[in-house]
Design an enzyme around this catalytic site. Sequence first.
Site, short mmCIF file in Angstrom:
data_model
loop_
_atom_site.label_atom_id
_atom_site.label_comp_id
_atom_site.label_asym_id
_atom_site.label_seq_id
_atom_site.Cartn_x
_atom_site.Cartn_y
_atom_site.Cartn_z
N ARG A 171 19.02 9.47 -0.20
CA ARG A 171 18.71 10.54 0.73
C ARG A 171 19.96 11.10 1.37
O ARG A 171 21.03 10.47 1.35
CB ARG A 171 17.74 10.05 1.81
CG ARG A 171 18.23 8.87 2.64
CD ARG A 171 17.14 8.43 3.61
NE ARG A 171 17.56 7.30 4.44
CZ ARG A 171 16.85 6.79 5.44
NH1 ARG A 171 15.67 7.32 5.73
NH2 ARG A 171 17.30 5.77 6.14
N ARG A 196 0.85 -1.19 0.00
CA ARG A 196 0.00 0.00 0.00
C ARG A 196 0.89 1.23 0.00
O ARG A 196 2.04 1.20 0.43
CB ARG A 196 -0.93 0.01 1.22
CG ARG A 196 -0.22 0.11 2.56
CD ARG A 196 -1.18 -0.07 3.72
NE ARG A 196 -0.50 0.19 4.99
CZ ARG A 196 -0.52 1.36 5.62
NH1 ARG A 196 -1.18 2.37 5.10
NH2 ARG A 196 0.11 1.52 6.76
N ARG A 244 -2.74 10.65 2.61
CA ARG A 244 -3.37 11.37 3.72
C ARG A 244 -4.01 12.64 3.18
O ARG A 244 -3.34 13.44 2.53
CB ARG A 244 -2.35 11.72 4.79
CG ARG A 244 -1.78 10.54 5.52
CD ARG A 244 -0.87 11.04 6.63
NE ARG A 244 -0.14 9.95 7.26
CZ ARG A 244 0.89 10.15 8.08
NH1 ARG A 244 1.30 11.38 8.35
NH2 ARG A 244 1.50 9.12 8.63
N GLU A 275 23.31 8.41 1.48
CA GLU A 275 23.01 6.98 1.58
C GLU A 275 22.84 6.40 0.17
O GLU A 275 21.96 6.81 -0.58
CB GLU A 275 21.73 6.80 2.39
CG GLU A 275 21.46 5.39 2.83
CD GLU A 275 20.32 5.33 3.84
OE1 GLU A 275 19.29 4.72 3.52
OE2 GLU A 275 20.46 5.91 4.94
N ASP A 312 11.55 -3.05 12.46
CA ASP A 312 11.80 -1.76 13.08
C ASP A 312 12.34 -2.02 14.49
O ASP A 312 12.25 -3.13 15.01
CB ASP A 312 10.52 -0.93 13.14
CG ASP A 312 10.11 -0.39 11.78
OD1 ASP A 312 11.01 -0.09 10.98
OD2 ASP A 312 8.89 -0.27 11.53
N ARG A 362 19.79 -6.51 0.26
CA ARG A 362 20.26 -5.25 -0.29
C ARG A 362 21.20 -4.63 0.74
O ARG A 362 21.00 -4.78 1.95
CB ARG A 362 19.11 -4.30 -0.58
CG ARG A 362 18.26 -4.70 -1.76
CD ARG A 362 18.99 -4.56 -3.08
NE ARG A 362 19.21 -3.17 -3.43
CZ ARG A 362 20.00 -2.77 -4.43
NH1 ARG A 362 20.68 -3.65 -5.14
NH2 ARG A 362 20.14 -1.48 -4.71
N TYR A 422 12.71 -7.91 7.91
CA TYR A 422 13.05 -6.55 8.34
C TYR A 422 12.23 -6.19 9.57
O TYR A 422 11.02 -6.32 9.59
CB TYR A 422 12.78 -5.53 7.23
CG TYR A 422 13.18 -4.14 7.65
CD1 TYR A 422 14.51 -3.76 7.64
CD2 TYR A 422 12.23 -3.24 8.11
CE1 TYR A 422 14.90 -2.51 8.07
CE2 TYR A 422 12.60 -1.97 8.54
CZ TYR A 422 13.94 -1.61 8.51
OH TYR A 422 14.32 -0.38 8.95
#
Length: 370
Positions: free
Chosen positions: A281, A171, A175, A301, A351, A249, A349
């Site tokens: 970034r 997704r 907003r 990066e 967080d 990666r 992955y």
Amino acid sequence: MHYDYLIVGAGLFGSVFACEMTRRGKKCYVIDKRDHIAGNIYTEKRLGISVHRYGAHIFHTSDREIWDYVGQFAEFNHYVNSPVAIYKDELYNLPFNMNTFSKLWDIKTPAQAKRKIAEQLAEFSVEKPENLEEQALSLVGKDVYEKLVKGYTEKQWGRKCSELPAFLIKRLPLRFTYDNNYFNDRYQGIPVDGYTEIVEKLLKGIDVRTGISWQKFREKSGGITWDKLLYTGMIDEYYGYSLGALEYRSLRFETEELPDEENYQGNAVVNYTERDIPYTRIIEHKHFTFGTQPGTVITKEYPTEWKKGDEPYYPVNDDRNNGLYEAYLELAEKEKNVLFGGRLGQYRYYDMDKTIGEALKMVKQESDRE
């Protein structure tokens, strides 16, 4: 010396596990191949600024228990992640919100934005997207995709969006408020004194050895023995890639000290979404902690292909790699005294809040076995 647990990896997962098992009366020994603790959340002082050596880390969670847990080890500030994106000579707010849409289409209201997006979605209609490009176009339309998604994603994954699987983007939230807060989580912030302090406190009183890999340690452990092993490195590497190598990666960082420049870009995170710009970034570290130092430090990066010997950052969780991981997991489940944890040991992955949660879950499982 004999220990209840040998823990390979002094990152967040291994350190939380070591701390909690020590609190439960177990004796732990922690090793890490790097010359420092804290893994990828390691921060160091440069020009008086806390620099995230391995890329930006913003702590965010909706889990009050995790927020309270990590609050034992650090004071957090009120930083809110509000990145911006640069496409050619245009600047946009992220995530995609009314500020973004207003700049894109010169509109002001949510109704206008919704009509514009609906028009673009009507131009591209596909029931079953076959690749990431089709998936993104069917979610956000041409303008948002081409300016803010396409180039960034192609740099991140090293191939065209039309060659990437659709599931990589489940997704793309839109907003319809003027809200630049990137995360929806209730709790968010940056440790005032950096992340390394958290891990130092987690490992307080625990025997730690840095600068040695698991492979070298096995050859020369110095008489240290243990009952159980927690391995937080790559699960395929642990088994000598016997079934084949999992894909990842990697990232390359270019950090530059600018002692004579007070404010380089005016924001902590600025994304560059053009395909032709090689980095994704630029991080300006002082803005994470509202720094007022006379100089500044920036990090560019660069996403890169991973090969054996490189640092793995992101698992490539496609069907082939997930199947290969399941095969390694079958080997792991036959081990009586070996545990695998973290994003590399569990090939997913996480967080930071999920990393802590998974480590605490493993602690409970180990405690319940006794």
